[in-house]
Write an enzyme that holds these catalytic residues in place. Sequence first.
Site, PDB file in Angstrom:
ATOM      1  N   MET A  17      26.081  24.175  15.608  1.00  0.00           N
ATOM      2  CA  MET A  17      24.544  23.883  15.492  1.00  0.00           C
ATOM      3  C   MET A  17      23.631  24.924  15.432  1.00  0.00           C
ATOM      4  O   MET A  17      22.790  25.039  14.761  1.00  0.00           O
ATOM      5  CB  MET A  17      24.294  22.943  16.941  1.00  0.00           C
ATOM      6  CG  MET A  17      24.927  21.520  16.898  1.00  0.00           C
ATOM      7  SD  MET A  17      24.491  21.007  18.459  1.00  0.00           S
ATOM      8  CE  MET A  17      25.684  19.693  18.567  1.00  0.00           C
ATOM      9  N   ASP A  36      24.727  35.580  19.643  1.00  0.00           N
ATOM     10  CA  ASP A  36      25.922  35.119  20.134  1.00  0.00           C
ATOM     11  C   ASP A  36      26.980  36.264  20.240  1.00  0.00           C
ATOM     12  O   ASP A  36      26.999  37.390  19.972  1.00  0.00           O
ATOM     13  CB  ASP A  36      26.453  34.244  18.686  1.00  0.00           C
ATOM     14  CG  ASP A  36      27.143  33.132  19.072  1.00  0.00           C
ATOM     15  OD1 ASP A  36      28.459  33.312  19.567  1.00  0.00           O
ATOM     16  OD2 ASP A  36      27.061  31.909  18.949  1.00  0.00           O
ATOM     17  N   ASP A  59      24.952  38.428  30.038  1.00  0.00           N
ATOM     18  CA  ASP A  59      24.579  40.162  30.112  1.00  0.00           C
ATOM     19  C   ASP A  59      23.035  40.413  30.302  1.00  0.00           C
ATOM     20  O   ASP A  59      22.440  40.520  29.479  1.00  0.00           O
ATOM     21  CB  ASP A  59      25.227  41.030  29.158  1.00  0.00           C
ATOM     22  CG  ASP A  59      25.077  42.616  29.322  1.00  0.00           C
ATOM     23  OD1 ASP A  59      24.308  42.651  30.038  1.00  0.00           O
ATOM     24  OD2 ASP A  59      25.684  43.109  28.543  1.00  0.00           O
ATOM     25  N   TYR A 149      31.592  19.887  32.960  1.00  0.00           N
ATOM     26  CA  TYR A 149      30.591  20.338  31.933  1.00  0.00           C
ATOM     27  C   TYR A 149      29.579  19.374  32.115  1.00  0.00           C
ATOM     28  O   TYR A 149      28.268  19.742  31.889  1.00  0.00           O
ATOM     29  CB  TYR A 149      31.379  19.684  30.302  1.00  0.00           C
ATOM     30  CG  TYR A 149      30.673  19.723  29.181  1.00  0.00           C
ATOM     31  CD1 TYR A 149      30.370  20.923  28.517  1.00  0.00           C
ATOM     32  CD2 TYR A 149      30.023  18.620  28.811  1.00  0.00           C
ATOM     33  CE1 TYR A 149      29.619  20.823  27.424  1.00  0.00           C
ATOM     34  CE2 TYR A 149      29.353  18.481  27.583  1.00  0.00           C
ATOM     35  CZ  TYR A 149      28.958  19.714  27.023  1.00  0.00           C
ATOM     36  OH  TYR A 149      28.270  19.768  25.919  1.00  0.00           O
ATOM     37  N   LYS A 153      25.569  20.685  32.220  1.00  0.00           N
ATOM     38  CA  LYS A 153      24.532  20.084  31.358  1.00  0.00           C
ATOM     39  C   LYS A 153      23.369  19.123  32.198  1.00  0.00           C
ATOM     40  O   LYS A 153      22.244  19.386  31.764  1.00  0.00           O
ATOM     41  CB  LYS A 153      24.994  19.123  30.474  1.00  0.00           C
ATOM     42  CG  LYS A 153      25.816  19.963  29.397  1.00  0.00           C
ATOM     43  CD  LYS A 153      25.034  20.835  28.472  1.00  0.00           C
ATOM     44  CE  LYS A 153      26.003  21.537  27.516  1.00  0.00           C
ATOM     45  NZ  LYS A 153      25.072  22.473  26.752  1.00  0.00           N
ATOM     46  N   THR A 184      31.282  19.572  15.220  1.00  0.00           N
ATOM     47  CA  THR A 184      31.248  20.953  15.015  1.00  0.00           C
ATOM     48  C   THR A 184      32.850  21.068  15.669  1.00  0.00           C
ATOM     49  O   THR A 184      33.407  20.241  16.272  1.00  0.00           O
ATOM     50  CB  THR A 184      30.400  21.714  15.872  1.00  0.00           C
ATOM     51  OG1 THR A 184      30.616  21.404  17.300  1.00  0.00           O
ATOM     52  CG2 THR A 184      29.029  21.183  15.671  1.00  0.00           C
ATOM     53  N   THR A 195      46.707  14.717  23.453  1.00  0.00           N
ATOM     54  CA  THR A 195      45.942  13.911  22.649  1.00  0.00           C
ATOM     55  C   THR A 195      45.675  14.507  21.318  1.00  0.00           C
ATOM     56  O   THR A 195      45.539  15.698  21.066  1.00  0.00           O
ATOM     57  CB  THR A 195      44.556  13.427  23.363  1.00  0.00           C
ATOM     58  OG1 THR A 195      44.574  13.511  24.946  1.00  0.00           O
ATOM     59  CG2 THR A 195      44.069  12.368  23.010  1.00  0.00           C
TER      60      THR A 195
HETATM   61  N1  LIG Z   1      29.645  19.520  19.535  1.00  0.00           N
HETATM   62  C1  LIG Z   1      29.389  18.462  20.244  1.00  0.00           C
HETATM   63  O1  LIG Z   1      29.931  17.411  20.254  1.00  0.00           O
HETATM   64  C2  LIG Z   1      28.145  18.647  21.489  1.00  0.00           C
HETATM   65  C3  LIG Z   1      27.503  17.381  21.996  1.00  0.00           C
HETATM   66  C4  LIG Z   1      26.473  17.602  22.739  1.00  0.00           C
HETATM   67  C5  LIG Z   1      26.176  18.861  23.181  1.00  0.00           C
HETATM   68  N2  LIG Z   1      26.575  19.858  22.539  1.00  0.00           N
HETATM   69  C6  LIG Z   1      25.958  21.175  23.181  1.00  0.00           C
HETATM   70  O2  LIG Z   1      25.393  21.634  21.794  1.00  0.00           O
HETATM   71  C7  LIG Z   1      25.397  23.153  21.924  1.00  0.00           C
HETATM   72  C8  LIG Z   1      25.892  23.627  20.631  1.00  0.00           C
HETATM   73  O3  LIG Z   1      27.267  23.493  20.429  1.00  0.00           O
HETATM   74  P1  LIG Z   1      28.343  23.450  19.062  1.00  0.00           P
HETATM   75  O4  LIG Z   1      28.492  22.199  18.806  1.00  0.00           O
HETATM   76  O5  LIG Z   1      27.363  24.166  18.147  1.00  0.00           O
HETATM   77  O6  LIG Z   1      29.282  24.537  19.674  1.00  0.00           O
HETATM   78  P2  LIG Z   1      29.897  25.889  19.090  1.00  0.00           P
HETATM   79  O7  LIG Z   1      31.228  26.067  19.971  1.00  0.00           O
HETATM   80  O8  LIG Z   1      30.126  25.631  17.587  1.00  0.00           O
HETATM   81  O9  LIG Z   1      28.756  26.734  19.435  1.00  0.00           O
HETATM   82  C9  LIG Z   1      28.616  27.353  20.809  1.00  0.00           C
HETATM   83  C10 LIG Z   1      28.203  28.956  20.508  1.00  0.00           C
HETATM   84  O10 LIG Z   1      28.043  29.510  21.785  1.00  0.00           O
HETATM   85  C11 LIG Z   1      28.551  30.812  21.689  1.00  0.00           C
HETATM   86  N3  LIG Z   1      28.932  31.394  22.869  1.00  0.00           N
HETATM   87  C12 LIG Z   1      29.844  30.871  23.908  1.00  0.00           C
HETATM   88  N4  LIG Z   1      29.799  31.563  25.101  1.00  0.00           N
HETATM   89  C13 LIG Z   1      28.922  32.802  24.758  1.00  0.00           C
HETATM   90  C14 LIG Z   1      28.508  33.711  25.624  1.00  0.00           C
HETATM   91  N5  LIG Z   1      28.995  33.904  26.897  1.00  0.00           N
HETATM   92  N6  LIG Z   1      27.492  34.677  25.012  1.00  0.00           N
HETATM   93  C15 LIG Z   1      27.062  34.373  23.992  1.00  0.00           C
HETATM   94  N7  LIG Z   1      27.302  33.171  23.105  1.00  0.00           N
HETATM   95  C16 LIG Z   1      28.294  32.601  23.526  1.00  0.00           C
HETATM   96  C17 LIG Z   1      30.041  30.728  20.884  1.00  0.00           C
HETATM   97  O11 LIG Z   1      30.347  31.916  20.321  1.00  0.00           O
HETATM   98  C18 LIG Z   1      29.429  29.544  19.628  1.00  0.00           C
HETATM   99  O12 LIG Z   1      28.958  30.293  18.660  1.00  0.00           O
HETATM  100  C19 LIG Z   1      26.263  23.533  23.107  1.00  0.00           C
HETATM  101  O13 LIG Z   1      25.466  23.715  24.182  1.00  0.00           O
HETATM  102  C20 LIG Z   1      26.886  22.355  23.602  1.00  0.00           C
HETATM  103  O14 LIG Z   1      27.196  22.038  24.794  1.00  0.00           O
HETATM  104  C21 LIG Z   1      27.605  19.961  21.819  1.00  0.00           C
END
Ligand SMILES: NC(=O)c1ccc[n+]([C@@H]2O[C@H](COP(=O)([O-])OP(=O)(O)OC[C@H]3O[C@@H](n4cnc5c(N)ncnc54)[C@H](O)[C@@H]3O)[C@@H](O)[C@H]2O)c1
Length: 248
Positions: A17, A36, A59, A149, A153, A184, A195
């Site tokens: 995202m 990131d 950090d 999780y 949230k 994603t 699963t």
């Molecule tokens: N994909 C889904 O189905 C979904 C649904 C609802 C909500 N979300 C939420 O949407 C947001 C984006 O999710 P996404 O699907 O793009 O996931 P993603 O895993 O592709 O992206 C998450 C990013 O966060 C970064 N990250 C993780 N830990 C980190 C840290 N300690 N420091 C810096 N960066 C860090 C990762 O490197 C990654 O690039 C998240 O908050 C997720 O919980 C996702």
Amino acid sequence: MELNNKVIIVTGAGGGMGKVIVSQLLEEGAFVVGIDLSVSSLETINHERFVAKKANILDEQEIAKIFLDTNNKQGKIDGLVNAVGIAQQQSPIEDVSLEQWTRLMNINATSLFITVKEAVKYMKPNRQGSIVTIASISVVRPRPGLQSYIASKGAAESFSRAMAIELAPHLIRVNTIHPGPADTQMLGQFVGGDTDFTTMKDEVFKKSVPLGELIKPEDVSNAVVYLVSDRAKVVTGATLHVDGGRGL
Ligand SMILES: NC(=O)c1ccc[n+]([C@@H]2O[C@H](COP(=O)([O-])OP(=O)(O)OC[C@H]3O[C@@H](n4cnc5c(N)ncnc54)[C@H](O)[C@@H]3O)[C@@H](O)[C@H]2O)c1
């Protein structure tokens, strides 16, 4: 362009995202700083108004430095988009360690304390700002085995609402987006060890969305652009469901 001259920091910018959010903010004219842990996916974004910063969101000192540098160089910070997050592999609570719970709470909720605190420092003097946090529709429509999780949230949403009332006198808006299951790489990380993800993706996740399709990163970035823009100037403390009706 909707976001001309706005300076916006995006966390989780290298994710599924995050990268699309960064791209759309740039298309709309914003100056964007993307944070990131892994910035390799951002190498293809070659734009004069984009800076990628590799940092761990927990950090505190490093994050404070990125906000300070951004404010020093760009003269202000108008927006913060918290897209950082990690998934939980579906498991019954007896199989979840305290360490796993703490990691989820830290990255999905405590990180917001760190970034919002920094953003507010620079937004308050300008009497304007918009903060958007990506939480999850699972907060209102939980799935079994994702207790840690979902709790993280839920904390993200209630923290946003608490900040919305605290920051309203300073004209800083704070809103939450609850995406439904999104296409994603994270989606696969929710699936339990035994699963099959391909079956789960079509038979469980897709079917759970009344509008019949998984959420795309663009669906979420459209909502982000609206919430950071001046079109949403009276919208604060809101939670926007970008979920194809999954929360119904
Ligand atoms: N994909 C889904 O189905 C979904 C649904 C609802 C909500 N979300 C939420 O949407 C947001 C984006 O999710 P996404 O699907 O793009 O996931 P993603 O895993 O592709 O992206 C998450 C990013 O966060 C970064 N990250 C993780 N830990 C980190 C840290 N300690 N420091 C810096 N960066 C860090 C990762 O490197 C990654 O690039 C998240 O908050 C997720 O919980 C996702």
